[in-house]
Design a protein around this motif. Structure first.
Motif, mmCIF file in Angstrom:
data_model
loop_
_atom_site.group_PDB
_atom_site.id
_atom_site.type_symbol
_atom_site.label_atom_id
_atom_site.label_comp_id
_atom_site.label_asym_id
_atom_site.label_seq_id
_atom_site.Cartn_x
_atom_site.Cartn_y
_atom_site.Cartn_z
ATOM 1 N N SER A 143 0.832 -1.202 0.000
ATOM 2 C CA SER A 143 0.000 0.000 0.000
ATOM 3 C C SER A 143 0.865 1.250 0.000
ATOM 4 O O SER A 143 0.632 2.206 -0.749
ATOM 5 C CB SER A 143 -0.933 -0.012 1.213
ATOM 6 N N GLY A 153 1.365 4.109 -3.080
ATOM 7 C CA GLY A 153 1.228 5.537 -2.854
ATOM 8 C C GLY A 153 2.497 6.301 -3.182
ATOM 9 O O GLY A 153 2.463 7.366 -3.809
ATOM 10 N N THR A 202 -1.056 -0.636 -8.819
ATOM 11 C CA THR A 202 -2.175 -1.000 -7.954
ATOM 12 C C THR A 202 -2.645 -2.419 -8.238
ATOM 13 O O THR A 202 -2.733 -3.261 -7.335
ATOM 14 C CB THR A 202 -3.339 -0.014 -8.146
ATOM 15 N N ALA A 220 -3.460 2.828 4.019
ATOM 16 C CA ALA A 220 -4.208 3.691 3.108
ATOM 17 C C ALA A 220 -4.979 4.750 3.879
ATOM 18 O O ALA A 220 -5.048 5.910 3.461
ATOM 19 C CB ALA A 220 -5.161 2.855 2.255
ATOM 20 N N ARG A 236 -4.359 8.575 3.381
ATOM 21 C CA ARG A 236 -5.486 9.353 2.880
ATOM 22 C C ARG A 236 -5.803 10.519 3.814
ATOM 23 O O ARG A 236 -6.004 11.657 3.379
ATOM 24 C CB ARG A 236 -6.689 8.436 2.744
ATOM 25 N N ALA A 289 -2.976 4.707 -2.631
ATOM 26 C CA ALA A 289 -3.001 3.724 -1.542
ATOM 27 C C ALA A 289 -4.428 3.309 -1.225
ATOM 28 O O ALA A 289 -4.695 2.134 -0.928
ATOM 29 C CB ALA A 289 -2.330 4.305 -0.300
ATOM 30 N N ASP A 290 -5.363 4.268 -1.299
ATOM 31 C CA ASP A 290 -6.769 3.977 -1.015
ATOM 32 C C ASP A 290 -7.327 2.964 -2.018
ATOM 33 O O ASP A 290 -7.961 1.964 -1.640
ATOM 34 C CB ASP A 290 -7.565 5.288 -1.074
ATOM 35 N N GLU A 311 -5.866 -0.514 -1.481
ATOM 36 C CA GLU A 311 -6.470 -1.294 -0.388
ATOM 37 C C GLU A 311 -7.883 -1.732 -0.756
ATOM 38 O O GLU A 311 -8.320 -2.804 -0.337
ATOM 39 C CB GLU A 311 -6.430 -0.515 0.929
ATOM 40 N N PRO A 338 -11.425 3.649 3.382
ATOM 41 C CA PRO A 338 -10.615 2.746 4.202
ATOM 42 C C PRO A 338 -11.131 2.598 5.617
ATOM 43 O O PRO A 338 -10.931 1.555 6.239
ATOM 44 C CB PRO A 338 -9.212 3.387 4.183
#
Length: 799
Positions: A118, A122, A176, A210, A214, A265-266, A269, A723
């Motif tokens: 993750s 990002g 991703t 994430a 975020r 990252a969001d 995940e 998340p």
């Protein structure tokens, strides 16, 4: 409802017997892992294409370097802070119940792997974005001919700039889907039938990191953005990215650490957690094939994502940049559906009776065709993504009525702008919720009388939506890259006329793509949460069977008519409100500090306005960095501790209701915040393009106020809910056996439950109290806002 969610039902469907993959399935999973690695190779090829473009003038390079330095420094500090938290969770996971020590060790180990993947996703997204933005600006600069040169082909220049920005996003998309699929494939190869238990750790690691990225990135970017707008645009009457504004570098840094690193990252995940849910339920519903088919679907998505990214090639006939992006998205979706149909009919048997390793009698008795069920479920997810893409575009695009209405409302002041934006956000949330709700219910109906099969169909719908994630991530990263390119162009002063208009148009498209990806991200969150909710139900059933308790006991039943469960439902909804409020308040406090600092610099250094003095950009970057890192702890602790407090206080039944309340409220809240914020942002763009008085007008000032309100809505609180939902679901899934064991097992210990619940509640109270005690730093009696009577429409930036 009591019958539907009663964990007493189908205890016999829970199989704890370990199994190994057949040679054929192992080969397929190895091929899937190879496809994941191929995605990383394609990402590297795209990186070379992006970096091969020119970087523009020396001034542009210097500004880009400052943004890169600030983004790298912030993300490094953030990852060090979050790393400490990850190590603590690693050891806590070792203490939670599992069938054997290898499962505990694997769960903790892959928690770190999920967290690492993750973070890497990002970081890669941010690192390339800060190198690509100056190249997009340089490409747009070609639109303005030098003295003596003939007029440039504006369409060709626009297409070149757009291609660079979108392929930058394509790199993030490839990472991703590549890392998400690679992680899940490795777990299945190593642990086979035990993979679902280990995957819980993988998903939790991805979701936790994430959420921190975020929230932290969102606080950073929106504090700088709001501060820059309020002092620069409203008080001083200068453009958004004017080099005289001390917050401009921090604003551009924030776009990268928030929208690029945080959102990448969001979405990673979301990808990982949806796979986790599908594999957990797949083993129970489809037997041995259920560990592989949920991997085949996103593997197809990897291939079609490559096609979709390269299909985004603008044409002269396109109405706008969105036409090319839509073409790539729908090409990816249609090809995915065709290939999934082929895979389903080749890999799956024609009847449920032929599925091996299934112990659920209702699944075995199902008279349908597994191939058609799988195809229909995946199709629901793909169609849902397409519908949300169109619906969100309607509410946030500059040439659609909702945004035009907000722009028109600016003629009567900021109050009506706020009211119009809130109204649109609330209305759009209802339609999006209906779409997602109907999709979940449609998938659920495919299961017939088998609850397990119905929940697996919901999870497969989530994997169907995953087939478009590669293009979706590219769309999302396209937004901040375009925004940063415009900022670099304006700060340097080296992109004028037609080139500046190219970047303005790209930025407006970017605002829409960011809103669309947020809508699709919340859809993946709800589908994953709904599937995890089914996994939670089975975790309770297993735990209850192990301790020999009766599932009708007050704290075990999920009957919503019970007062404890109703309280749990209310608490789940309340936590979403509290989480959102804390995130928005954190932006407000940090933005206030930025406003004071920028005002101070204008007051104490009057030469800034005539370019004889240079602003201290680093001071604002430092303020945003410190505030973002300081505010990370409270929402993170709330997400982890709230399910623990509810579960150990009210029981697993109330905890299930808590998750249901959080899912429903989180869906509505996230869409409301994202769409209202996106509509306000594009309404501002609409006015800045010359409508309703243009830049410097009263209507412009009103839309700037609306945009500053919407900034923490759409880029901090709204996306962070995604998340949040999955972290809470995974925490509940992990602690459910312990709650049952301490409450109903042979070694039941009400005292231990009480201690754990008390500690969790005290941690939440302390974290919220510490957050509320913080105040805006700086300021004095001279910090009264000063509005320029006749603000200039344009300024000539320093060279």
């Amino acid at each position: 409802m009591a019958g539907l969610f009663d964990p007493q039902q189908s205890y016999d469907s829970i199989s704890l017997a370990a199994a190994v993959l057949t040679d054929g399935n192992r080969t397929i999973v190895i091929v899937i892992a190879a496809v994941a690695l191929l995605a990383l190779v394609v990402a590297q090829l795209l990186v070379r294409q992006v970096l091969a473009a020119g970087e523009g003038t020396e001034s542009m390079k210097k500004i880009a370097a400052a943004v890169q330095e600030g983004a790298n420094a912030y993300l490094a500090r953030q990852l060090r802070t979050v790393g400490i938290f990850a190590v603590v969770v690693f050891f806590l996971l070792l203490l939670l119940p599992a069938d054997d020590w290898s499962q505990r060790a694997g769960r903790s180990l892959f928690f770190l792997v999920g967290a690492l993947f993750s973070a890497v996703t990002g970081y890669i997204g941010m690192r390339l974005a800060v190198r690509a933005n100056v190249r997009v600006a340089a490409a747009a600069r070609e639109a303005t001919p030098a003295p003596g040169e003939s007029e440039k082909d504006l369409t060709a220049v626009s297409h070149k700039a757009m291609k660079i920005a979108f392929r930058t996003g394509g790199v993030v998309g490839m990472f991703t889907v590549g890392l998400g699929l690679l992680g899940a494939s490795c777990v299945v190869l190593v642990y086979a039938a035990d993979a679902p238990k280990v995957l819980e750790g993988f998903g939790l690691g991805a979701a936790l990191i994430a959420m921190f990225m975020r929230v932290g990135g969102g606080i950073f970017t929106k504090a700088a953005d709001v501060g820059a707008d309020l002092v620069g645009k409203v008080e001083q009457g200068i453009p958004e990215d004017d080099p005289r504004n001390a917050a401009t570098i921090a604003d551009n840094v924030g776009d990268n650490v928030g929208d690029c690193a945080g959102m990448a990252a969001d979405l990673f995940e979301s990808y990982a957690v949806t796979l986790v849910a599908a594999l957990i339920l797949g083993k129970a519903a489809f037997g041995d094939l259920g560990l592989v088919f949920p991997l085949i679907v996103p593997a197809i998505g990897v291939v079609t994502a490559m096609i979709g990214v390269f299909a985004v090639a603008p044409r002269r006939a396109d109405r706008s940049g969105m036409s090319a992006i839509n073409r790539g998205f729908f090409a990816s979706a249609v090809i995915s559906l065709v290939l999934v149909a082929v895979a389903a009919f080749v890999y799956l048997p024609s009847s449920f009776a032929e599925l091996k390793g299934v112990t659920d009698a209702a699944v075995q008795a199902h008279d349908g065709d597994p191939r058609l069920l799988a195809l229909a479920a995946v199709a629901i997810g793909i169609v849902l993504a397409a519908l949300i893409q169109q619906l969100t575009g309607y509410f946030t695009e500059t040439d659609r009525r909702p945004v035009k209405d907000i722009g028109k409302s600016a003629l009567t002041g900021p109050a009506t702008v706020i009211l119009a934006g809130v109204s649109i956000g609330l209305e759009s949330a209802v339609y999006t919720a209906l779409l997602i709700g109907l999709s979940v219910y449609g998938a659920f109906l495919l299961g017939g009388t088998s609850i397990m099969l119905a929940l697996f169909a919901v999870a497969l719908a989530g994997t169907g939506l995953l087939t478009t994630v590669g293009v979706i991530v590219a769309m999302d990263t396209f937004g901040p890259v375009s925004d940063n390119a415009q900022g670099i162009a304006e700060m340097s002063g080296d992109v004028q006329g037609a080139g500046a208009q190219v970047l303005t148009d790209l930025d407006a498209v970017g605002n829409t793509t960011k809103a669309i990806t947020k809508g699709i991200a919340i859809a993946t969150a709800v589908l994953a949460a709904a599937a995890l909710f089914g996994s939670y139900r089975d975790a309770i059933a297993t735990a209850v069977a192990d301790v020999g308790a009766r599932a009708t006991e007050l704290t075990l039943s999920m009957d919503i008519s019970q007062p404890n469960n109703l309280v749990g439902l209310i608490l789940g909804a309340a936590v979403v409100f509290l989480f959102s409020g804390l995130a928005i308040n954190a932006v407000s406090r940090s933005a206030g500090a930025v406003v004071y600092e920028v005002r101070r610099q204008f007051r104490e250094h009057p030469g800034i306005m005539d370019y004889s003095e240079k602003p201290e950009y680093g001071r604002v970057v430092d303020i945003c960095t410190k505030d973002a890192l300081r505010e990370l702890a409270t929402p993170g602790l709330l997400a982890v501790m709230a399910p623990i407090a509810v579960g150990f206080t009210l029981g697993v039944g109330a905890l299930g209701a808590y998750l249901a309340g959080a899912i429903g409220t989180g869906l509505l809240m996230a869409v409301f915040l994202a769409n209202s914020g996106g509509a306000w942002d594009n309404a501002k763009k609409l006015v800045e393009d010359g409508h309703h008085g243009g830049k410097g007008s009263e209507a412009h000032a009103a839309t700037v106020i609306g945009d500053t309100v919407g900034d923490p809505f759409k880029d901090t609180a709204g996306p962070a809910i995604n998340p949040l939902l999955k972290v809470m679901n995974l925490v509940a899934l992990l602690i459910a056996p312990a709650i049952v064991q301490f409450g109903h097992g042979a070694d039941a210990s009400p005292g231990v439950r009480a201690v754990i619940a008390t500690v969790a509640i005290l941690v939440i109270i302390a974290a919220v109290y510490a957050s509320k005690r913080r105040s805006v730093a700086g300021g004095d009696d001279d910090d009264t806002p000063r509005r320029v009577a006749n603000p200039p429409d344009e300024v000539t930036p320093a060279r």
